[in-house]
Design a protein around this motif. Structure first.
Motif, mmCIF file in Angstrom:
data_model
loop_
_atom_site.group_PDB
_atom_site.id
_atom_site.type_symbol
_atom_site.label_atom_id
_atom_site.label_comp_id
_atom_site.label_asym_id
_atom_site.label_seq_id
_atom_site.Cartn_x
_atom_site.Cartn_y
_atom_site.Cartn_z
ATOM 1 N N TRP A 162 41.842 48.170 42.645
ATOM 2 C CA TRP A 162 40.874 47.764 42.955
ATOM 3 C C TRP A 162 39.519 48.359 42.444
ATOM 4 O O TRP A 162 38.612 47.784 41.870
ATOM 5 N N LEU A 215 44.703 43.484 38.217
ATOM 6 C CA LEU A 215 44.919 42.250 39.066
ATOM 7 C C LEU A 215 46.589 42.314 39.468
ATOM 8 O O LEU A 215 46.897 41.962 40.389
ATOM 9 N N ARG A 261 39.399 47.846 38.847
ATOM 10 C CA ARG A 261 38.590 46.436 38.444
ATOM 11 C C ARG A 261 37.210 46.695 38.738
ATOM 12 O O ARG A 261 36.330 46.105 37.958
ATOM 13 N N ARG A 308 43.659 41.738 33.316
ATOM 14 C CA ARG A 308 45.005 41.268 34.073
ATOM 15 C C ARG A 308 45.757 42.383 34.859
ATOM 16 O O ARG A 308 46.279 42.497 35.921
ATOM 17 N N LEU A 321 37.327 41.308 35.302
ATOM 18 C CA LEU A 321 38.644 40.734 35.784
ATOM 19 C C LEU A 321 39.743 40.851 34.728
ATOM 20 O O LEU A 321 39.987 39.981 33.990
#
Length: 97
Positions: free
Chosen positions: A60, A74, A63, A71, A69
Motif C-alpha cells: 500500500w 496491486l 502504491r 499492477r 495505480l
C-alpha cells in the motif's frame, strides 16, 4: 537519491514468500507430529498473520509513493489479502472444531 520503482513491493514479495514457507512448515510439522504441535504452530500462524498485515501495508505504501495505480503493488496487496483471508478462515474453523 533515486529510489527504485517498486522498493516496498519487492520487500512485500519477500514477506509473501516467507509467509508461504511458514505455512508449508506448519503443515509439515502438524503432519509429522500427528497433530501434537500445539503452541509452536499457533505462534507461527500468528507470525504469518502479522507478516501478511505488514506485507499488505508495504505494498500500500508503494502504491501511495508512486502516486498511480501500478499492477505490481496491486497484485501484492491481493496476494497478501488472500493469505489473510485464508488464515482467518483457518482460525474460525479452529474455533468451531
Amino acid at each position: 537519491m533515486i529510489k527504485g520503482k517498486y522498493t516496498f513491493s519487492l520487500v512485500s514479495l519477500g514477506i509473501f514468500v516467507l509467509e508461504l514457507a511458514l505455512i508449508g512448515v506448519c503443515l509439515w510439522q502438524t503432519t509429522a507430529s500427528q497433530g501434537q504441535s500445539g503452541l509452536w504452530v499457533g505462534c507461527v500462524g500468528l507470525l504469518t498473520f502479522l507478516g501478511g498485515v505488514i506485507g499488505f501495508r508495504m505494498a500500500w505504501m508503494d502504491r501511495e509513493l508512486l502516486g498511480r495505480l501500478y499492477r505490481f503493488p496491486l497484485v501484492m496487496m491481493v496476494l497478501h489479502l488472500i493469505v489473510l483471508i485464508m488464515l482467518a478462515a483457518l482460525y474460525l474453523l479452529g474455533l468451531v472444531y
